[in-house]
Design an enzyme around this catalytic site. Sequence first.
Site, PDB file in Angstrom:
ATOM      1  N   PHE A  10      37.865  47.760  36.652  1.00 33.04           N
ATOM      2  CA  PHE A  10      37.398  46.625  35.867  1.00 33.04           C
ATOM      3  C   PHE A  10      36.260  45.911  36.581  1.00 33.04           C
ATOM      4  CE2 PHE A  10      41.915  47.138  34.968  1.00 33.04           C
ATOM      5  CZ  PHE A  10      41.996  47.013  33.591  1.00 33.04           C
ATOM      6  N   ASP A  11      35.307  45.428  35.798  1.00 38.06           N
ATOM      7  CA  ASP A  11      34.414  44.377  36.270  1.00 38.06           C
ATOM      8  C   ASP A  11      35.263  43.113  36.405  1.00 38.06           C
ATOM      9  OD1 ASP A  11      31.913  42.884  36.665  1.00 38.06           O
ATOM     10  OD2 ASP A  11      32.286  42.140  34.633  1.00 38.06           O
TER      11      ASP A  11
END
Length: 217
Positions: A10-11
């Site tokens: 994930f960002d």
Amino acid sequence: MEQKPQAVLFDLDGTLIDTYQLILVSFRHATTQVLGRVIPDEELMAKVGQPLSTQMWDWTDDPAVHEELLTVYRAFNHAVHDEMIRSFDGVANALAQLKANGVKMGVVTSKLHWLANRGLECCGLAQYMDVLMGPDDYEGEKPNPEPVLAGCAALNADPAECWYVGDSPYDIAAGNGAGCRTIAVDWGMFSRESLMEQNPTVYCYTPDEMLQALWNR
């Protein structure tokens, strides 16, 4: 037939944690104090998702001014960080379900490692992550694929079996370039149009949709 993902990266900002106002007021503070002028909000936020140092070069070519912008931004940002961030609704539940089913997870962000970790801890999300990669942990910067490939390597995951989830065009370009499947999320800082231009595997409007996409592809 449902099949769980091997790994998900994930960002951070705009994907797991809502930092929009924090980033905006920090940019406003730094640019007005150092440059003595007001820059439109859309210009201040145009390159969020890339390293802060890269963004600051948009407003000066003087190394001394660039360093002062970074220093003033960081001092202000760190002072108000904890009180201005929160996780997006539904994100913690989605991560908990993935963790409970043995999915390896990590964060690949353009935010420095220690501050990214602080954000995860403040929002109660650190417990779900197996790895955290900031720009001080890898070479290159999004939209190049190197950061995402570094995250895959840290998880010991085949990029072809890994997803990268983000809210910016830089995220989707980096994930696609790394050979991952990608999810563009609607609740972040960038428009649907700008994200769809990068051809994400899936576009999701809610964390529940994200969870379903991860499980059914």
